[in-house]
Design a protein around this motif. Structure first.
Motif, PDB file in Angstrom:
ATOM      1  N   UNK A  25      37.341  37.771  38.674  1.00 27.18           N
ATOM      2  CA  UNK A  25      38.147  38.912  38.228  1.00 27.18           C
ATOM      3  C   UNK A  25      37.828  40.161  39.040  1.00 27.18           C
ATOM      4  N   UNK A  26      36.575  40.318  39.448  1.00 27.33           N
ATOM      5  CA  UNK A  26      36.216  41.432  40.331  1.00 27.33           C
ATOM      6  C   UNK A  26      36.900  41.278  41.688  1.00 27.33           C
ATOM      7  N   UNK A  27      36.996  40.050  42.154  1.00 25.38           N
ATOM      8  CA  UNK A  27      37.695  39.773  43.408  1.00 25.38           C
ATOM      9  C   UNK A  27      39.180  40.125  43.281  1.00 25.38           C
ATOM     10  N   UNK A  28      39.791  39.761  42.172  1.00 24.54           N
ATOM     11  CA  UNK A  28      41.201  40.073  41.921  1.00 24.54           C
ATOM     12  C   UNK A  28      41.414  41.588  41.932  1.00 24.54           C
ATOM     13  N   UNK A  29      40.501  42.328  41.333  1.00 24.00           N
ATOM     14  CA  UNK A  29      40.628  43.779  41.225  1.00 24.00           C
ATOM     15  C   UNK A  29      40.621  44.476  42.589  1.00 24.00           C
ATOM     16  N   UNK A  35      47.630  43.175  37.318  1.00 25.37           N
ATOM     17  CA  UNK A  35      46.813  42.129  36.722  1.00 25.37           C
ATOM     18  C   UNK A  35      46.966  42.162  35.212  1.00 25.37           C
ATOM     19  N   UNK A  36      47.115  40.978  34.616  1.00 26.75           N
ATOM     20  CA  UNK A  36      47.157  40.831  33.165  1.00 26.75           C
ATOM     21  C   UNK A  36      46.190  39.706  32.801  1.00 26.75           C
ATOM     22  N   UNK A  37      45.030  40.083  32.255  1.00 34.12           N
ATOM     23  CA  UNK A  37      44.006  39.106  31.888  1.00 34.12           C
ATOM     24  C   UNK A  37      44.250  38.671  30.453  1.00 34.12           C
ATOM     25  N   UNK A  38      44.398  37.370  30.269  1.00 37.83           N
ATOM     26  CA  UNK A  38      44.604  36.792  28.950  1.00 37.83           C
ATOM     27  C   UNK A  38      43.404  35.938  28.575  1.00 37.83           C
ATOM     28  N   UNK A  39      43.453  35.349  27.406  1.00 41.09           N
ATOM     29  CA  UNK A  39      42.335  34.558  26.911  1.00 41.09           C
ATOM     30  C   UNK A  39      42.067  33.329  27.779  1.00 41.09           C
ATOM     31  N   UNK A  40      43.113  32.615  28.178  1.00 35.63           N
ATOM     32  CA  UNK A  40      42.932  31.373  28.925  1.00 35.63           C
ATOM     33  C   UNK A  40      43.405  31.437  30.382  1.00 35.63           C
TER      34      UNK A  40
END
Length: 91
Positions: A25-29, A35-40
């Motif tokens: 997720x740090x790489x994505x940022x 970005x939309x981070x969901x549970x799965x």
């Protein structure tokens, strides 16, 4: 063109799976995508070339780290930038 991708990353033998997920997720940022981070899963939306490079970078990073993982990617059909620009002015 603008592309939306949804990906699910599952570390298979990590002692702390959240650490691997947070690392990605740090790489994505670091990329110019929405970005939309969901549970799965996580969804990203941006320039097609940026989205594909991000997916490649994530895959290569976990391969270099010698992780055992499952990486599932779904792509939506691309949109024209003229029809749906990323920076929509607020009314």
């Amino acid at each position: 063109m603008i592309t939306t991708a949804q990906f699910t990353y599952i570390p298979l033998k990590a002692s702390d799976p959240r650490e691997s997920i947070n690392y990605l997720l740090e790489l994505v940022a670091q990329h110019d995508v929405e970005v939309d981070v969901n549970y799965m899963s996580t969804s990203v939306r941006g320039e097609t070339e940026v989205v594909f490079e991000l997916i490649r970078e994530m895959y290569n990073t976990m391969t270099i780290e010698k992780e055992e993982f499952r990486f599932h990617v779904e792509l939506l059909s691309p949109e024209s930038e003229e029809e749906h620009p990323l920076d929509i002015p607020e009314a």
